[in-house]
Scaffold this motif. Structure first.
Motif, PDB file in Angstrom:
ATOM      1  N   GLU A  22     -11.336   9.793   6.864  1.00 32.65           N
ATOM      2  CA  GLU A  22     -10.509  10.643   6.002  1.00 32.65           C
ATOM      3  C   GLU A  22      -9.583   9.782   5.135  1.00 32.65           C
ATOM      4  OE1 GLU A  22      -8.523  13.358   8.667  1.00 32.65           O
ATOM      5  OE2 GLU A  22     -10.453  14.092   9.443  1.00 32.65           O
ATOM      6  N   ALA A  23      -9.007   8.737   5.732  1.00 35.49           N
ATOM      7  CA  ALA A  23      -8.112   7.856   4.975  1.00 35.49           C
ATOM      8  C   ALA A  23      -8.886   7.083   3.903  1.00 35.49           C
ATOM      9  CB  ALA A  23      -7.402   6.884   5.916  1.00 35.49           C
ATOM     10  N   ALA A  24     -10.094   6.640   4.231  1.00 35.26           N
ATOM     11  CA  ALA A  24     -10.909   5.916   3.248  1.00 35.26           C
ATOM     12  C   ALA A  24     -11.235   6.820   2.060  1.00 35.26           C
ATOM     13  CB  ALA A  24     -12.191   5.397   3.899  1.00 35.26           C
ATOM     14  N   LEU A  25     -11.601   8.059   2.342  1.00 35.14           N
ATOM     15  CA  LEU A  25     -11.896   9.008   1.265  1.00 35.14           C
ATOM     16  C   LEU A  25     -10.652   9.284   0.424  1.00 35.14           C
ATOM     17  CD1 LEU A  25     -14.135  11.505   3.295  1.00 35.14           C
ATOM     18  CD2 LEU A  25     -14.912   9.875   1.540  1.00 35.14           C
ATOM     19  N   ALA A  26      -9.533   9.508   1.097  1.00 33.39           N
ATOM     20  CA  ALA A  26      -8.280   9.790   0.384  1.00 33.39           C
ATOM     21  C   ALA A  26      -7.844   8.588  -0.455  1.00 33.39           C
ATOM     22  CB  ALA A  26      -7.184  10.169   1.376  1.00 33.39           C
ATOM     23  N   LEU A  27      -8.030   7.383   0.077  1.00 33.00           N
ATOM     24  CA  LEU A  27      -7.652   6.186  -0.675  1.00 33.00           C
ATOM     25  C   LEU A  27      -8.522   6.037  -1.921  1.00 33.00           C
ATOM     26  CD1 LEU A  27      -5.901   3.650  -0.920  1.00 33.00           C
ATOM     27  CD2 LEU A  27      -7.600   2.467   0.522  1.00 33.00           C
ATOM     28  N   LEU A 135      -2.822  -0.378   6.077  1.00 33.38           N
ATOM     29  CA  LEU A 135      -2.850   1.081   6.196  1.00 33.38           C
ATOM     30  C   LEU A 135      -3.069   1.388   7.671  1.00 33.38           C
ATOM     31  CD1 LEU A 135      -2.471   3.620   4.651  1.00 33.38           C
ATOM     32  CD2 LEU A 135      -4.799   3.445   3.816  1.00 33.38           C
ATOM     33  N   ASN A 136      -1.979   1.658   8.363  1.00 34.97           N
ATOM     34  CA  ASN A 136      -1.939   1.763   9.826  1.00 34.97           C
ATOM     35  C   ASN A 136      -2.245   3.188  10.288  1.00 34.97           C
ATOM     36  OD1 ASN A 136      -1.581   0.783  12.415  1.00 34.97           O
ATOM     37  ND2 ASN A 136       0.633   1.108  12.388  1.00 34.97           N
ATOM     38  N   ALA A 169       1.823   4.148   6.974  1.00 33.11           N
ATOM     39  CA  ALA A 169       1.136   5.034   7.920  1.00 33.11           C
ATOM     40  C   ALA A 169       0.114   5.950   7.258  1.00 33.11           C
ATOM     41  CB  ALA A 169       2.162   5.870   8.686  1.00 33.11           C
ATOM     42  N   ASP A 170       0.219   6.111   5.929  1.00 32.05           N
ATOM     43  CA  ASP A 170      -0.702   7.034   5.261  1.00 32.05           C
ATOM     44  C   ASP A 170      -0.990   6.567   3.843  1.00 32.05           C
ATOM     45  OD1 ASP A 170       1.346   8.186   3.407  1.00 32.05           O
ATOM     46  OD2 ASP A 170       2.195   8.959   5.283  1.00 32.05           O
ATOM     47  N   VAL A 171      -1.998   7.174   3.258  1.00 28.13           N
ATOM     48  CA  VAL A 171      -2.463   6.779   1.928  1.00 28.13           C
ATOM     49  C   VAL A 171      -1.378   6.975   0.877  1.00 28.13           C
ATOM     50  CG1 VAL A 171      -4.122   7.331   0.095  1.00 28.13           C
ATOM     51  CG2 VAL A 171      -4.902   7.112   2.468  1.00 28.13           C
ATOM     52  N   ASN A 172      -0.654   8.086   0.923  1.00 31.78           N
ATOM     53  CA  ASN A 172       0.384   8.331  -0.093  1.00 31.78           C
ATOM     54  C   ASN A 172       1.439   7.227  -0.096  1.00 31.78           C
ATOM     55  OD1 ASN A 172      -0.823  10.679  -1.007  1.00 31.78           O
ATOM     56  ND2 ASN A 172       0.367  11.998   0.343  1.00 31.78           N
ATOM     57  N   SER A 173       1.840   6.769   1.085  1.00 34.64           N
ATOM     58  CA  SER A 173       2.824   5.684   1.172  1.00 34.64           C
ATOM     59  C   SER A 173       2.264   4.387   0.605  1.00 34.64           C
ATOM     60  CB  SER A 173       3.239   5.462   2.627  1.00 34.64           C
ATOM     61  OG  SER A 173       3.839   6.618   3.154  1.00 34.64           O
ATOM     62  N   ALA A 174       0.991   4.116   0.882  1.00 37.92           N
ATOM     63  CA  ALA A 174       0.360   2.908   0.353  1.00 37.92           C
ATOM     64  C   ALA A 174       0.279   2.963  -1.166  1.00 37.92           C
ATOM     65  CB  ALA A 174      -1.043   2.741   0.955  1.00 37.92           C
ATOM     66  N   SER A 176       2.237   4.658  -3.177  1.00 38.73           N
ATOM     67  CA  SER A 176       3.610   4.488  -3.699  1.00 38.73           C
ATOM     68  C   SER A 176       4.015   3.027  -3.731  1.00 38.73           C
ATOM     69  CB  SER A 176       4.595   5.280  -2.840  1.00 38.73           C
ATOM     70  OG  SER A 176       4.371   6.654  -2.974  1.00 38.73           O
ATOM     71  N   LYS A 177       3.644   2.298  -2.689  1.00 36.15           N
ATOM     72  CA  LYS A 177       3.985   0.864  -2.613  1.00 36.15           C
ATOM     73  C   LYS A 177       3.309   0.101  -3.764  1.00 36.15           C
ATOM     74  CE  LYS A 177       5.965  -1.230   0.210  1.00 36.15           C
ATOM     75  NZ  LYS A 177       7.363  -1.638   0.235  1.00 36.15           N
ATOM     76  N   ILE A 178       2.054   0.413  -4.016  1.00 39.07           N
ATOM     77  CA  ILE A 178       1.312  -0.281  -5.070  1.00 39.07           C
ATOM     78  C   ILE A 178       1.769   0.163  -6.455  1.00 39.07           C
ATOM     79  CG2 ILE A 178      -0.991  -0.656  -6.045  1.00 39.07           C
ATOM     80  CD1 ILE A 178      -2.017  -0.264  -3.096  1.00 39.07           C
ATOM     81  N   SER A 179       2.157   1.423  -6.586  1.00 44.83           N
ATOM     82  CA  SER A 179       2.628   1.950  -7.879  1.00 44.83           C
ATOM     83  C   SER A 179       3.817   1.176  -8.399  1.00 44.83           C
ATOM     84  CB  SER A 179       3.010   3.432  -7.741  1.00 44.83           C
ATOM     85  OG  SER A 179       1.875   4.209  -7.537  1.00 44.83           O
ATOM     86  N   ALA A 180       4.588   0.590  -7.506  1.00 44.10           N
ATOM     87  CA  ALA A 180       5.753  -0.184  -7.910  1.00 44.10           C
ATOM     88  C   ALA A 180       5.366  -1.388  -8.762  1.00 44.10           C
ATOM     89  CB  ALA A 180       6.533  -0.631  -6.678  1.00 44.10           C
ATOM     90  N   LEU A 181       4.101  -1.785  -8.731  1.00 42.39           N
ATOM     91  CA  LEU A 181       3.645  -2.920  -9.541  1.00 42.39           C
ATOM     92  C   LEU A 181       3.557  -2.586 -11.014  1.00 42.39           C
ATOM     93  CD1 LEU A 181       0.686  -4.243  -7.346  1.00 42.39           C
ATOM     94  CD2 LEU A 181       2.974  -5.212  -7.566  1.00 42.39           C
ATOM     95  N   GLU A 182       3.348  -1.309 -11.308  1.00 42.14           N
ATOM     96  CA  GLU A 182       3.128  -0.910 -12.704  1.00 42.14           C
ATOM     97  C   GLU A 182       4.411  -0.876 -13.495  1.00 42.14           C
ATOM     98  OE1 GLU A 182      -0.795   1.588 -13.072  1.00 42.14           O
ATOM     99  OE2 GLU A 182       0.655   2.683 -11.883  1.00 42.14           O
TER     100      GLU A 182
END
Length: 182
Positions: A22-27, A135-136, A169-174, A176-182
């Motif tokens: 589910e996490a792989a699909l969501a990512l 992604l834990n 812990a979840d895709v949305n948090s990951a 958000s973390k990466i979005s900070a690069l933009e």
């Protein structure tokens, strides 16, 4: 900035917990929704296949890299935006890493651990400053996090090693973390 590229290290198997799939699909869906490019190991099985298929289904760009000896075993996914075949695993990791802006590590096995520790070591040696996100999912990486803390506690690494890893812990948090690069 050009399109952000996210390298995903993950299993060529799906694992026992459906939450990993589910996490792989969501990512994959999230990478496409953000307009980013997926960089990954070019397999069409396990979590690798799930993240790539989800990215493609959502209209995202995909960049896959696979060594010759794994074309059959990992079912090389040739319908990617870009599909590269390398001679060996070392070249695969290098090409993947050189073509990304951030790394996300989904649950996986020895290969995912190898990839994680290589980019972490490179970061420790100041060879890059790309974010590394674990992604834990359902605590999958808890033993790995404890091992990294143990390495630090036993004096084999500075405490800064832990700062090079974002644990989400979840895709949305990951995302958000990466979005900070933009």
């Amino acid at each position: 900035m050009a399109t952000l590229s996210v390298c995903v290290f993950c299993g060529s198997r799906s694992g026992v917990d459906p939450a990993y799939q589910e996490a792989a699909l969501a990512l994959g869906q999230a990478i496409a929704a953000e307009g980013w490019r997926l960089v990954y190991g070019a397999g069409d099985i396990g979590l690798m296949g799930a993240v790539a298929n989800a990215t493609q289904a959502a209209g995202g760009e995909t960049f896959g890299v696979i060594p010759t000896h794994l074309l059959k075993h990992e079912v090389g996914k040739t319908d990617l935006t870009r599909f590269i075949v390398t001679e060996n695993m070392h070249e695969r990791k290098k090409v993947m890493f050189m073509n990304c802006d951030a790394v996300v590590v989904l649950p996986g096995g020895a290969g995912s651990l190898d990839e994680f520790f290589e980019v972490l070591t490179w970061r420790q040696l100041a060879l890059h400053d790309k974010p590394i996100v674990l992604l834990n999912i359902n605590g999958y990486w808890d033993p790995l996090i404890a091992l990294v803390d143990h390495v630090i506690d036993q004096g084999f690494a500075d405490a800064s090693l832990r700062d090079f890893i974002s644990i989400e812990a979840d895709v949305n948090s990951a995302i958000s973390k990466i979005s900070a690069l933009e």
